[in-house]
Design an enzyme around this catalytic site. Structure first.
Site, PDB file in Angstrom:
ATOM      1  N   ASN A 108     -56.227 -12.639  87.580  1.00 55.69           N
ATOM      2  CA  ASN A 108     -57.358 -12.598  86.656  1.00 55.69           C
ATOM      3  C   ASN A 108     -57.148 -13.415  85.382  1.00 55.69           C
ATOM      4  O   ASN A 108     -58.103 -13.940  84.818  1.00 55.69           O
ATOM      5  CB  ASN A 108     -57.717 -11.152  86.320  1.00 55.69           C
ATOM      6  CG  ASN A 108     -58.348 -10.451  87.503  1.00 55.69           C
ATOM      7  OD1 ASN A 108     -58.999 -11.084  88.329  1.00 55.69           O
ATOM      8  ND2 ASN A 108     -58.151  -9.156  87.596  1.00 55.69           N
TER       9      ASN A 108
ATOM     10  N   ASN B 106     -56.958 -10.364  81.390  1.00 58.57           N
ATOM     11  CA  ASN B 106     -58.181 -10.753  82.097  1.00 58.57           C
ATOM     12  C   ASN B 106     -59.132 -11.623  81.281  1.00 58.57           C
ATOM     13  O   ASN B 106     -60.116 -12.121  81.810  1.00 58.57           O
ATOM     14  CB  ASN B 106     -58.929  -9.510  82.590  1.00 58.57           C
ATOM     15  CG  ASN B 106     -58.118  -8.745  83.613  1.00 58.57           C
ATOM     16  OD1 ASN B 106     -57.044  -9.164  84.039  1.00 58.57           O
ATOM     17  ND2 ASN B 106     -58.630  -7.598  84.008  1.00 58.57           N
TER      18      ASN B 106
ATOM     19  N   ASP C 131     -47.076 -14.479  85.886  1.00 64.45           N
ATOM     20  CA  ASP C 131     -46.503 -13.757  87.017  1.00 64.45           C
ATOM     21  C   ASP C 131     -47.189 -14.130  88.329  1.00 64.45           C
ATOM     22  O   ASP C 131     -48.374 -14.438  88.349  1.00 64.45           O
ATOM     23  CB  ASP C 131     -46.629 -12.239  86.800  1.00 64.45           C
ATOM     24  CG  ASP C 131     -48.076 -11.798  86.605  1.00 64.45           C
ATOM     25  OD1 ASP C 131     -48.697 -12.233  85.624  1.00 64.45           O
ATOM     26  OD2 ASP C 131     -48.591 -11.035  87.443  1.00 64.45           O
TER      27      ASP C 131
ATOM     28  N   HIS D  53     -46.588  -8.039  84.517  1.00 65.32           N
ATOM     29  CA  HIS D  53     -47.704  -8.883  84.072  1.00 65.32           C
ATOM     30  C   HIS D  53     -47.364  -9.629  82.775  1.00 65.32           C
ATOM     31  O   HIS D  53     -48.029 -10.602  82.437  1.00 65.32           O
ATOM     32  CB  HIS D  53     -48.942  -8.008  83.849  1.00 65.32           C
ATOM     33  CG  HIS D  53     -50.177  -8.494  84.540  1.00 65.32           C
ATOM     34  ND1 HIS D  53     -50.211  -9.514  85.468  1.00 65.32           N
ATOM     35  CD2 HIS D  53     -51.471  -8.085  84.417  1.00 65.32           C
ATOM     36  CE1 HIS D  53     -51.444  -9.701  85.883  1.00 65.32           C
ATOM     37  NE2 HIS D  53     -52.240  -8.855  85.262  1.00 65.32           N
TER      38      HIS D  53
END
Length: 189
Positions: free
Chosen positions: A112, A66, A91, A19
């Site tokens: 997200n 997020n 990513d 991530h």
């Protein structure tokens, strides 16, 4: 003025995870150009560099993935940066490690961080560099996958995709035309 945004999560716990490939890419740029993320504003760390007479900000939101848009929008407003002058590096599980794909717009595709950016920017029409991180193993959830480090067998592929992404950023900044950069780098592989 341009803004290159790498998405990721702050802290050592996440530093080598899939991530965080956006942070990893910007860190590679900073290392090559002897920059440091020594400025902070609106829940983001950033580095400034003047390239061809234009100021470029390299931004790492510190709001966790997020909620990335919460850090990016105020920075854009503060510096007067237009949507067409940002590039978001992040990513993508729909591509294998070692692949990158540039896009000028698109949906969040379940990501997200991109969802947050679309919400805060009010549009999905912004430049992106998507870096492949592959799909989760059958016994792994999506969250486990993106929050885990890259397996050793794909390290070379990841180094290649980070290098390609840094090259694409340099090409865009130098040429000031994301479509040309996109056509050039999407054709490569």
């Amino acid at each position: 003025m341009k803004m290159i945004i790498g998405l990721g999560n702050p802290g050592p716990k996440y530093s080598d995870t899939k991530h965080n490939i956006g942070f990893i890419t910007l860190d590679d740029w900073a290392h090559q150009n002897k920059l440091s993320f020594d400025k902070s504003k609106f829940d983001a760390l950033y580095a400034e560099e003047r390239i061809n007479g234009e100021k470029v900000l390299f931004v790492k939101p510190m709001t966790y993935m997020n909620d990335s848009g919460r850090a990016v929008r105020p920075l854009m407003d503060y510096f007067g940066i237009e949507i067409e002058d940002i590039v978001v590096v992040y990513d993508d599980m729909d591509m294998p490690p070692g692949r990158i794909r540039l896009r000028q717009k698109g949906s969040a595709g379940g990501h997200n961080g991109i969802k947050s950016l679309i919400q805060h920017l009010g549009t999905q029409d912004f430049n992106r560099i998507r870096i492949g991180v592959g799909r989760p193993a059958p016994n792994m959830t999506v969250v486990q996958h993106v929050l885990s480090p890259f397996p050793k067998e794909v390290h070379e592929d990841i180094l290649f995709s980070v290098k390609e992404s840094v090259d694409a950023i340099a090409d865009y900044i130098k040429g000031d035309d994301f479509l040309k950069t996109m056509n050039k780098f999407n054709r490569k592989k």
